[in-house]
Write a protein that holds these residues in place. Structure first.
Motif, PDB file in Angstrom:
ATOM      1  N   UNK A  48     -11.726 -21.252  50.521  1.00  0.00           N
ATOM      2  CA  UNK A  48     -11.256 -22.433  49.789  1.00  0.00           C
ATOM      3  C   UNK A  48     -11.314 -22.208  48.275  1.00  0.00           C
ATOM      4  N   UNK A  49     -12.359 -21.542  47.797  1.00  0.00           N
ATOM      5  CA  UNK A  49     -12.499 -21.289  46.367  1.00  0.00           C
ATOM      6  C   UNK A  49     -11.451 -20.306  45.855  1.00  0.00           C
ATOM      7  N   UNK A  50     -11.157 -19.268  46.645  1.00  0.00           N
ATOM      8  CA  UNK A  50     -10.126 -18.319  46.224  1.00  0.00           C
ATOM      9  C   UNK A  50      -8.737 -18.962  46.231  1.00  0.00           C
ATOM     10  N   UNK A  51      -8.476 -19.833  47.182  1.00  0.00           N
ATOM     11  CA  UNK A  51      -7.198 -20.557  47.193  1.00  0.00           C
ATOM     12  C   UNK A  51      -7.088 -21.431  45.944  1.00  0.00           C
ATOM     13  N   UNK A  52      -8.177 -22.120  45.595  1.00  0.00           N
ATOM     14  CA  UNK A  52      -8.180 -22.943  44.382  1.00  0.00           C
ATOM     15  C   UNK A  52      -7.973 -22.087  43.141  1.00  0.00           C
ATOM     16  N   UNK A  53      -8.653 -20.946  43.082  1.00  0.00           N
ATOM     17  CA  UNK A  53      -8.518 -20.058  41.924  1.00  0.00           C
ATOM     18  C   UNK A  53      -7.088 -19.537  41.788  1.00  0.00           C
ATOM     19  N   UNK A  54      -6.493 -19.109  42.881  1.00  0.00           N
ATOM     20  CA  UNK A  54      -5.112 -18.620  42.830  1.00  0.00           C
ATOM     21  C   UNK A  54      -4.162 -19.738  42.427  1.00  0.00           C
ATOM     22  N   UNK A  55      -4.384 -20.926  42.948  1.00  0.00           N
ATOM     23  CA  UNK A  55      -3.547 -22.065  42.570  1.00  0.00           C
ATOM     24  C   UNK A  55      -3.674 -22.420  41.100  1.00  0.00           C
ATOM     25  N   UNK A  56      -4.916 -22.409  40.591  1.00  0.00           N
ATOM     26  CA  UNK A  56      -5.125 -22.729  39.170  1.00  0.00           C
ATOM     27  C   UNK A  56      -4.462 -21.706  38.260  1.00  0.00           C
ATOM     28  N   UNK A  57      -4.640 -20.434  38.577  1.00  0.00           N
ATOM     29  CA  UNK A  57      -4.028 -19.403  37.736  1.00  0.00           C
ATOM     30  C   UNK A  57      -2.506 -19.436  37.853  1.00  0.00           C
ATOM     31  N   UNK A  58      -1.989 -19.749  39.044  1.00  0.00           N
ATOM     32  CA  UNK A  58      -0.538 -19.883  39.199  1.00  0.00           C
ATOM     33  C   UNK A  58       0.008 -21.043  38.386  1.00  0.00           C
ATOM     34  N   UNK A  59      -0.684 -22.172  38.428  1.00  0.00           N
ATOM     35  CA  UNK A  59      -0.250 -23.330  37.632  1.00  0.00           C
ATOM     36  C   UNK A  59      -0.321 -23.015  36.139  1.00  0.00           C
ATOM     37  N   UNK A  60      -1.381 -22.330  35.701  1.00  0.00           N
ATOM     38  CA  UNK A  60      -1.495 -21.963  34.291  1.00  0.00           C
ATOM     39  C   UNK A  60      -0.353 -21.043  33.875  1.00  0.00           C
ATOM     40  N   UNK A  61       0.035 -20.111  34.740  1.00  0.00           N
ATOM     41  CA  UNK A  61       1.144 -19.214  34.425  1.00  0.00           C
ATOM     42  C   UNK A  61       2.465 -19.977  34.325  1.00  0.00           C
ATOM     43  N   UNK A  62       2.701 -20.877  35.286  1.00  0.00           N
ATOM     44  CA  UNK A  62       3.957 -21.637  35.282  1.00  0.00           C
ATOM     45  C   UNK A  62       4.021 -22.569  34.080  1.00  0.00           C
ATOM     46  N   UNK A  63       2.911 -23.203  33.738  1.00  0.00           N
ATOM     47  CA  UNK A  63       2.898 -24.090  32.570  1.00  0.00           C
ATOM     48  C   UNK A  63       3.170 -23.290  31.300  1.00  0.00           C
ATOM     49  N   UNK A  64       2.552 -22.119  31.185  1.00  0.00           N
ATOM     50  CA  UNK A  64       2.810 -21.274  30.016  1.00  0.00           C
ATOM     51  C   UNK A  64       4.254 -20.791  29.998  1.00  0.00           C
ATOM     52  N   UNK A  65       4.797 -20.471  31.166  1.00  0.00           N
ATOM     53  CA  UNK A  65       6.176 -19.996  31.246  1.00  0.00           C
ATOM     54  C   UNK A  65       7.153 -21.080  30.808  1.00  0.00           C
ATOM     55  N   UNK A  66       6.978 -22.294  31.316  1.00  0.00           N
ATOM     56  CA  UNK A  66       7.885 -23.364  30.936  1.00  0.00           C
ATOM     57  C   UNK A  66       7.588 -23.903  29.540  1.00  0.00           C
ATOM     58  N   UNK A  67       6.323 -23.894  29.152  1.00  0.00           N
ATOM     59  CA  UNK A  67       5.967 -24.389  27.826  1.00  0.00           C
ATOM     60  C   UNK A  67       6.459 -23.489  26.714  1.00  0.00           C
ATOM     61  N   UNK A  68       6.358 -22.201  26.908  1.00  0.00           N
ATOM     62  CA  UNK A  68       6.787 -21.256  25.883  1.00  0.00           C
ATOM     63  C   UNK A  68       8.232 -20.823  26.070  1.00  0.00           C
ATOM     64  N   UNK A  69       8.758 -20.955  27.266  1.00  0.00           N
ATOM     65  CA  UNK A  69      10.117 -20.514  27.539  1.00  0.00           C
ATOM     66  C   UNK A  69      10.138 -19.061  27.955  1.00  0.00           C
ATOM     67  N   UNK A  70      11.135 -18.711  28.741  1.00  0.00           N
ATOM     68  CA  UNK A  70      11.210 -17.344  29.255  1.00  0.00           C
ATOM     69  C   UNK A  70      11.540 -16.360  28.138  1.00  0.00           C
ATOM     70  N   UNK A  71      12.421 -16.752  27.223  1.00  0.00           N
ATOM     71  CA  UNK A  71      12.827 -15.868  26.144  1.00  0.00           C
ATOM     72  C   UNK A  71      12.094 -16.175  24.842  1.00  0.00           C
ATOM     73  N   UNK A  72      10.938 -16.777  24.929  1.00  0.00           N
ATOM     74  CA  UNK A  72      10.226 -17.233  23.745  1.00  0.00           C
ATOM     75  C   UNK A  72       9.645 -16.066  22.954  1.00  0.00           C
ATOM     76  N   UNK A  73       9.604 -16.258  21.651  1.00  0.00           N
ATOM     77  CA  UNK A  73       8.956 -15.268  20.800  1.00  0.00           C
ATOM     78  C   UNK A  73       7.507 -15.662  20.522  1.00  0.00           C
ATOM     79  N   UNK A  74       7.114 -16.863  20.986  1.00  0.00           N
ATOM     80  CA  UNK A  74       5.716 -17.269  20.841  1.00  0.00           C
ATOM     81  C   UNK A  74       4.860 -16.464  21.803  1.00  0.00           C
ATOM     82  N   UNK A  75       3.648 -16.245  21.401  1.00  0.00           N
ATOM     83  CA  UNK A  75       2.761 -15.482  22.276  1.00  0.00           C
ATOM     84  C   UNK A  75       1.495 -16.289  22.542  1.00  0.00           C
TER      85      UNK A  75
END
Length: 144
Positions: free
Chosen positions: A79-106
């Motif tokens: 259960x903890x590993x599923x939560x960890x994978x979900x949290x990191x996946x959500x963080x990646x998707x939020x960063x991807x949409x927040x910064x944009x795919x072609x973003x120059x922000x880092x």
């Protein structure tokens, strides 16, 4: 309360203390070194005393862990590993949409390390809560 349950309670304490480091960092900018030293000693004591209490053995004939404990730990880890994978996946998707795919922000290393740090805290907290939750569920007539 067996050692697995005591370890889960210690995990909750550890996750709260690790989350408190952020507050300690804020205190660092406001007050002087004697208060920081006192807070550090108190936190160190809160981390070390439970380890001693969990590791001491009351009766040499007492069993540390049985099949039920092992099964509970396996389920809690899953259960903890599923939560960890979900949290990191959500963080990646939020960063991807927040910064944009072609973003120059880092993303800075501070932000990345904060995400990993809080994911570790959430992992420890979820593991501990899952263990305690499973010990709380008993079949009718079963005693602890």
């Amino acid at each position: 309360m067996n050692k697995t349950q005591q370890g889960a309670c210690y995990g909750i304490l550890l996750s709260l203390l690790l989350a408190g480091i952020v507050v300690f960092d804020l205190i660092d900018t406001i007050v002087g070194w004697p208060v920081k030293l006192l807070v550090g000693v108190v936190w160190g004591g809160l981390l070390l005393v439970p380890i001693y209490l969990i590791n001491r053995k009351k009766d040499p004939r007492e069993v540390d862990m049985d099949e039920r404990d092992k099964r509970i730990i396996k389920r809690a880890l899953l259960a903890s590993f599923v939560l960890l994978a979900g949290m990191l996946g959500v963080a990646f998707v939020v960063a991807l949409f927040g910064l944009g795919i072609q973003s120059t922000l880092s993303v800075t290393m501070d932000e990345l390390s904060a995400v990993i740090y809080f994911a570790l805290i959430a992992f420890i907290l979820a593991l501990s809560l899952a263990v305690l939750f499973q010990y709380g569920r008993r079949a009718k007539g079963e005693k602890s």
